[in-house]
Design an enzyme around this catalytic site. Structure first.
Site, PDB file in Angstrom:
ATOM      1  N   HIS A 192       0.830  -1.209   0.000  1.00 20.63           N
ATOM      2  CA  HIS A 192       0.000   0.000   0.000  1.00 20.63           C
ATOM      3  C   HIS A 192       0.860   1.253   0.000  1.00 20.63           C
ATOM      4  CE1 HIS A 192      -3.538   2.404   1.884  1.00 20.63           C
ATOM      5  NE2 HIS A 192      -3.561   2.465   0.563  1.00 20.63           N
ATOM      6  N   GLU A 201       3.887   3.426  -1.230  1.00 18.08           N
ATOM      7  CA  GLU A 201       4.739   3.463  -2.422  1.00 18.08           C
ATOM      8  C   GLU A 201       6.222   3.543  -2.069  1.00 18.08           C
ATOM      9  OE1 GLU A 201       5.142   7.606  -4.280  1.00 18.08           O
ATOM     10  OE2 GLU A 201       3.032   7.554  -3.687  1.00 18.08           O
ATOM     11  N   ALA A 243       1.516 -11.242   3.915  1.00 17.52           N
ATOM     12  CA  ALA A 243       2.180 -10.629   5.069  1.00 17.52           C
ATOM     13  C   ALA A 243       1.607  -9.258   5.401  1.00 17.52           C
ATOM     14  CB  ALA A 243       3.681 -10.506   4.802  1.00 17.52           C
ATOM     15  N   LYS A 272      -0.123 -13.833  19.104  1.00 16.28           N
ATOM     16  CA  LYS A 272      -1.137 -13.006  19.771  1.00 16.28           C
ATOM     17  C   LYS A 272      -2.558 -13.403  19.375  1.00 16.28           C
ATOM     18  CE  LYS A 272       1.891  -9.018  20.415  1.00 16.28           C
ATOM     19  NZ  LYS A 272       3.119  -9.756  20.095  1.00 16.28           N
ATOM     20  N   VAL A 296       9.410 -10.386  16.271  1.00 20.93           N
ATOM     21  CA  VAL A 296      10.550 -10.463  15.363  1.00 20.93           C
ATOM     22  C   VAL A 296      11.520  -9.346  15.713  1.00 20.93           C
ATOM     23  CG1 VAL A 296      11.295 -10.393  12.971  1.00 20.93           C
ATOM     24  CG2 VAL A 296       9.113 -11.443  13.557  1.00 20.93           C
ATOM     25  N   LEU A 297      12.744  -9.741  16.004  1.00 19.96           N
ATOM     26  CA  LEU A 297      13.762  -8.762  16.388  1.00 19.96           C
ATOM     27  C   LEU A 297      14.060  -7.809  15.236  1.00 19.96           C
ATOM     28  CD1 LEU A 297      16.303 -11.048  18.255  1.00 19.96           C
ATOM     29  CD2 LEU A 297      14.881  -9.285  19.277  1.00 19.96           C
ATOM     30  N   THR A 301       7.176  -2.082  30.136  1.00 14.32           N
ATOM     31  CA  THR A 301       5.816  -2.030  30.676  1.00 14.32           C
ATOM     32  C   THR A 301       5.681  -2.747  32.013  1.00 14.32           C
ATOM     33  OG1 THR A 301       5.253  -3.949  29.321  1.00 14.32           O
ATOM     34  CG2 THR A 301       4.749  -1.781  28.413  1.00 14.32           C
TER      35      THR A 301
END
Length: 606
Positions: free
Chosen positions: A311, A313, A360, A406, A444-445, A468
């Protein structure tokens, strides 16, 4: 000094050595009283030796070596040159005079020439080593590993006049090397002594120079090094040792990825090639962290055409330029499209007819999606539905959804939408010729929006680093290993599966923050503080990999597992998704109610 002058000077020195060695040999042989007949032989032997020995040294290229880096190889070459020159000189004198030079003179001359020719070459080496002893502006380095790699690195640092680091000692677990000196540096202990040695010797940087060590052992050594105040560096590759070309340029900072203790992933190249090679491959979200890495790793398997859909550019332009540079012969098409635009997605599938789809494209930021629930639903649910239905309509062979841990017993809008996306493709798989599968993994690191870049920015600003909750844990993978396993999982697809990637042991986020601070050269809580801000909306302390109805079975790959496909009623799911679509413009509570109706395990904690 120029090269010609240097060679001329060395030849003059060698001539003087030849003369001195022969004359002293005759002098000692005759106790200082050389007979007239022997003087004639001595001058003939001296003249012949001068010519032949100099030619021998030129033949063995003794004048084309940089002697400041002299080592065992140069010693062997000197031995060969002097031996050949001495034997030929002796033979020539005997042939022309029919009188042999006494053996005592021959042997003494040979010994003296070896000693002084070798000594002249190594004198500069000794002088240089003394000149390059560490001075105050050098940082002290402790090298872990007194093997070939460690010694090569030590040699280069010592012999580089402008080197910032200077090695002062080795650490090695080999008992036979303890209390020995290697390249004039002491071996001062094993890995158990690292912290003690670093403190006693005021070590500034520790270099792990054992590239053959597996990642699990490397991680253990790094854990020990973290007890020190020294900055850590590592030699990552073993390939450069094959030809002895390892240099200080190979040294890099220890990264968080090194702490995960993962062995390199092996992939089934044949299995991957079978479903990618000479096929049209579509990657949605191709400009993102996962999507772009998918493109990089798919390209070497020779797809017929690689479609990069995104999406944004700018991100698509960047991955396109990279791919065209790296794979100039690959047929690449860039497509700017929004997966929420059903007509546009159908148009893309009708035009290009992709045979394999890696989906993805997704909204993944948990707190941001909590504040924008309708956008999470539109992109992650309806966007996935559009792409998956187009794959079914145009008879794609495989569809691989990039999912998330998740999605399991979700506590966030984002996680719930990813679970619904899984349900969408599982329901389609029941009636489609396309093999629909999902691959589920954790954080993902280094990906965009992930915790690592955020922590690094905070450290660069001088802190504090915000975490947190002190007990929060997460599973982590590197981007390349996650994508390799995604592609590999696609080869196992039979339809309807959810593949779960083995991410090793979970990592405490506070420990991750502490490690990053140490790796940046600071002391946690002293030079860079860590503050706890409280759990954000939608977050939970730990992530799960399986829902209660999914069983876990192994696959041919030891890092990939498969969850049992769940029974999903397609018509019921369709009605529930239509109901979800009707409330997208309503308030948050109605969206949450519909999400919970579709995913009963959804427990919003915001």
């Amino acid at each position: 000094m120029g090269q010609d002058k240097r060679i001329s000077l060395m030849i003059i020195i060698d001539i003087l050595i030849i003369w001195m060695s022969i004359l002293t040999s005759y002098y000692i042989r005759f106790d200082g009283q050389i007979p007239p007949a022997s003087w004639h032989q001595a001058f003939l032997y001296l003249s012949v030796s001068t010519v032949i020995c100099i030619l021998s040294m030129r033949f063995f290229r003794l004048y084309n070596r940089v002697w400041q880096y002299a080592s065992v190889g140069e010693m062997v070459t000197i031995f060969k040159a002097v031996t050949v020159g001495t034997i030929l000189s002796y033979a020539v004198v005997y042939i022309f005079t029919m009188h042999r030079v006494p053996y005592s003179i021959l042997l003494r001359n040979y010994e003296t020439m070896l000693l002084f020719v070798g000594g002249s070459r190594f004198t500069w080496r000794v002088v240089r080593d003394r000149i390059t002893k560490p001075v105050n502006h050098h940082k002290k380095a402790l090298i872990i590993g007194a093997g070939d790699c460690g010694v090569l690195i030590a040699k280069e640092m010592i012999n580089t006049s402008d080197a910032v680091l200077y090695p002062v000692a080795f650490i090695d677990d080999d008992a036979n090397k303890q209390n020995q000196r290697i390249y004039n540096l002491p071996v001062v202990g094993t890995r158990e002594n690292i912290a003690e040695v670093a403190e006693q010797m005021n070590i500034d940087e520790i270099i792990i120079a054992i590239p053959s060590l597996n990642r699990q052992e490397t991680s253990k050594i790094i854990d020990i090094c973290k007890q020190t105040k020294a900055k850590m560096k590592i030699i990552p590759k073993i390939n450069s040792l094959i030809d002895g070309s390892v240099t200080v340029k190979e040294i890099r900072d220890v990264e968080v990825e090194d702490l995960l203790g993962r062995d390199p992933i092996s992939v089934d190249l044949d299995g991957i090639a079978n479903y990618v090679e000479r096929k049209t491959i579509l990657v949605t979200g191709a400009g993102g962290s996962i999507g772009s890495e998918l493109c990089r790793q798919i390209a070497p398997f020779h797809p017929k055409q690689l479609l990069l859909l995104g999406h944004g550019e700018n991100s698509i332009y960047l991955i396109e330029m990279e791919m065209r540079r790296s794979f100039p012969d690959l047929h690449i098409e860039t497509i700017i499209a929004d997966i929420q635009d059903r007509e546009r997605i159908n148009e893309v599938f009708a035009k290009y007819r992709p045979e394999v789809v890696f989906h993805a494209a997704a909204h993944k930021h948990v707190p941001l999606m909590e504040r924008n629930p309708a956008e999470a639903v539109k992109n992650n649910v309806f966007g996935t539905k559009n792409v998956a239905e187009a794959a079914d309509r145009y008879s794609c062979e495989r569809f691989v959804l990039i999912s998330s841990d998740k999605a399991v017993n979700p506590t966030s809008i984002m996680g719930t939408t990813k679970r619904i996306a899984e349900m969408v493709i599982q329901s389609l798989d029941k009636t489609s010729k396309t093999k629909f599968v999902a691959v589920r993994f954790g954080n993902v690191l280094g990906s965009r929006g992930s915790v690592i870049p955020y922590f690094k920015e905070q450290i660069a600003r001088g802190g504090p680093v915000t975490v947190t909750h002190k007990d929060m844990i997460r599973y982590f993978m590197t981007i390349p290993e996650a994508v390799q396993l995604v592609i590999q999982a696609g080869a196992f697809a039979q339809g309807g599966e959810i593949f779960i990637l083995d991410m090793g042991q979970p990592v405490r986020i506070v420990q991750l923050a502490e490690d990053l601070i140490r790796l940046s050269g600071f002391i946690p809580y002293e030079e860079i503080n860590i503050e706890f801000t409280g759990i954000r909306p939608g977050e939970k302390l730990y992530e799960e990999l399986l829902t209660s109805e999914e069983g876990l079975t192994s696959t041919k790959h030891d890092r990939i597992f498969v969850g049992k496909p769940t029974i999903i009623n397609k018509s019921e799911l369709e009605m529930e998704i239509k109901a979800l679509e009707r409330v997208l413009l309503e308030d948050r509570s109605q969206i949450e109610d519909e999400l919970k109706h579709i995913v009963p395990t959804f427990l919003n904690v915001s």
